[in-house]
Write a protein that holds these residues in place. Sequence first.
Motif, PDB file in Angstrom:
ATOM      1  N   GLN A 132       3.783   1.476  -9.589  1.00 31.92           N
ATOM      2  CA  GLN A 132       3.141   0.162  -9.596  1.00 31.92           C
ATOM      3  C   GLN A 132       1.770   0.202  -8.932  1.00 31.92           C
ATOM      4  N   VAL A 133       1.613   1.010  -7.898  1.00 29.37           N
ATOM      5  CA  VAL A 133       0.298   1.186  -7.276  1.00 29.37           C
ATOM      6  C   VAL A 133      -0.671   1.774  -8.289  1.00 29.37           C
ATOM      7  N   VAL A 152       0.448  -5.740  -1.718  1.00 25.20           N
ATOM      8  CA  VAL A 152       0.787  -4.387  -2.186  1.00 25.20           C
ATOM      9  C   VAL A 152       1.905  -3.758  -1.360  1.00 25.20           C
ATOM     10  N   ARG A 166      -0.938   2.581  -1.059  1.00 27.78           N
ATOM     11  CA  ARG A 166      -0.973   1.116  -0.967  1.00 27.78           C
ATOM     12  C   ARG A 166      -2.192   0.640  -0.195  1.00 27.78           C
ATOM     13  N   LYS A 219       2.188  -6.568 -13.877  1.00 31.34           N
ATOM     14  CA  LYS A 219       2.167  -7.223 -12.578  1.00 31.34           C
ATOM     15  C   LYS A 219       3.531  -7.851 -12.413  1.00 31.34           C
ATOM     16  N   LEU A 275       5.018  -2.460  -3.434  1.00 28.51           N
ATOM     17  CA  LEU A 275       4.801  -1.771  -4.705  1.00 28.51           C
ATOM     18  C   LEU A 275       5.276  -0.322  -4.631  1.00 28.51           C
ATOM     19  N   SER A 276       5.863   0.145  -5.720  1.00 25.06           N
ATOM     20  CA  SER A 276       6.235   1.548  -5.832  1.00 25.06           C
ATOM     21  C   SER A 276       4.999   2.377  -6.175  1.00 25.06           C
ATOM     22  N   SER A 293      -1.594  -0.775 -10.960  1.00 23.01           N
ATOM     23  CA  SER A 293      -2.522  -1.768 -10.434  1.00 23.01           C
ATOM     24  C   SER A 293      -3.940  -1.212 -10.347  1.00 23.01           C
TER      25      SER A 293
END
Length: 334
Positions: free
Chosen positions: A158-159, A151, A140, A281, A154-155, A162
């Motif tokens: 998801q990181v 951030v 993150r 997102k 975020l999992s 992104s």
Amino acid sequence: MDSLTALFLPGVGDVLFYVLLWCPLLALAVDWWLGEPPVAWHPVVWMGQALQWSGDRLAPSSPVARDFKVFWRSALVWCALVAIVLIVSGLAQHLVLMLHGFLAAALLALLLKPLLAWRMLHDEVLAVEVALGQSLPAGRAQLARLVSRDVSSLSAVQVRESAIESLAENLNDSVVAPLFWFALLGLPGAALYRFANTADAMWGYPGMRGGRYWQWAGKWAARADDVLSWLPARITALLLVLGAQGLPLRTLARQARKTPSPNSGWPMAAMALVLGVRLAKPGVYTLHGKGRRAGPLDTRRAARVGTRVVVALVPVVAAIQLLVAMVLSAWMSA
């Protein structure tokens, strides 16, 4: 007329054409081998400092209703700063083009290099994956260097998503679009785009950011960046899917329209479809929802795909320069 043409319009005259033709390739080589110049000498940093100083005096510190006075004041300041950027970059190009062919090409490439950045983007995105391998908080923290979103919640997936999205979006903003505008307008074109993109990143927010309200103060900057990025974003998407057989452009367009931005969705959707992964997102959009979850190898695959786009971009830019040269030659001989 000749000096004005040499200042702003590439492609007139054999020597000038070949100097400008070699510049993008040389600039990309310098970018890959040497990376970014020191902060104190970086023109994009100077642009950011001017925008920060101006923005602190333009944007109100609290939300306001429709405010056309702030809008037009900010637009005028944006235009004044653009005029400075165009004059300085145009004079620099004019002076360089007075030198010998190879020396002119090398120096112009050094001036162009700070206006594009592939190596830094490539390395920063891969660093997110390395940090994720250490811990989620580390991932993150590394991602926060690339994106402006929060951030903290975020999992790991998801990181990673992104980071891949940032690579795709900034592939256009940091490489394709600057070189596209260089092909059309020389160094002033690349400088104009980088200023507009930086202004959008700093001013183009629909609400509060950094203790300032940007709804009206940043609207001109946001729209200007949308206009200048429109065609390059679609070129970036097409270059991304160039090697993906059986990928209908209709599917790409449908996915690209899912994002609020008229431009960033194109390279991000193309990257999602090429990799076969889902990019999202939270609460805003989901691209290629039927794709699989992004894994560690997908970040590296995204970096390799991006590098292929940068390589493929070189002949595209040369073709645009050739077309510009033909049009200008026909216009001047008419």
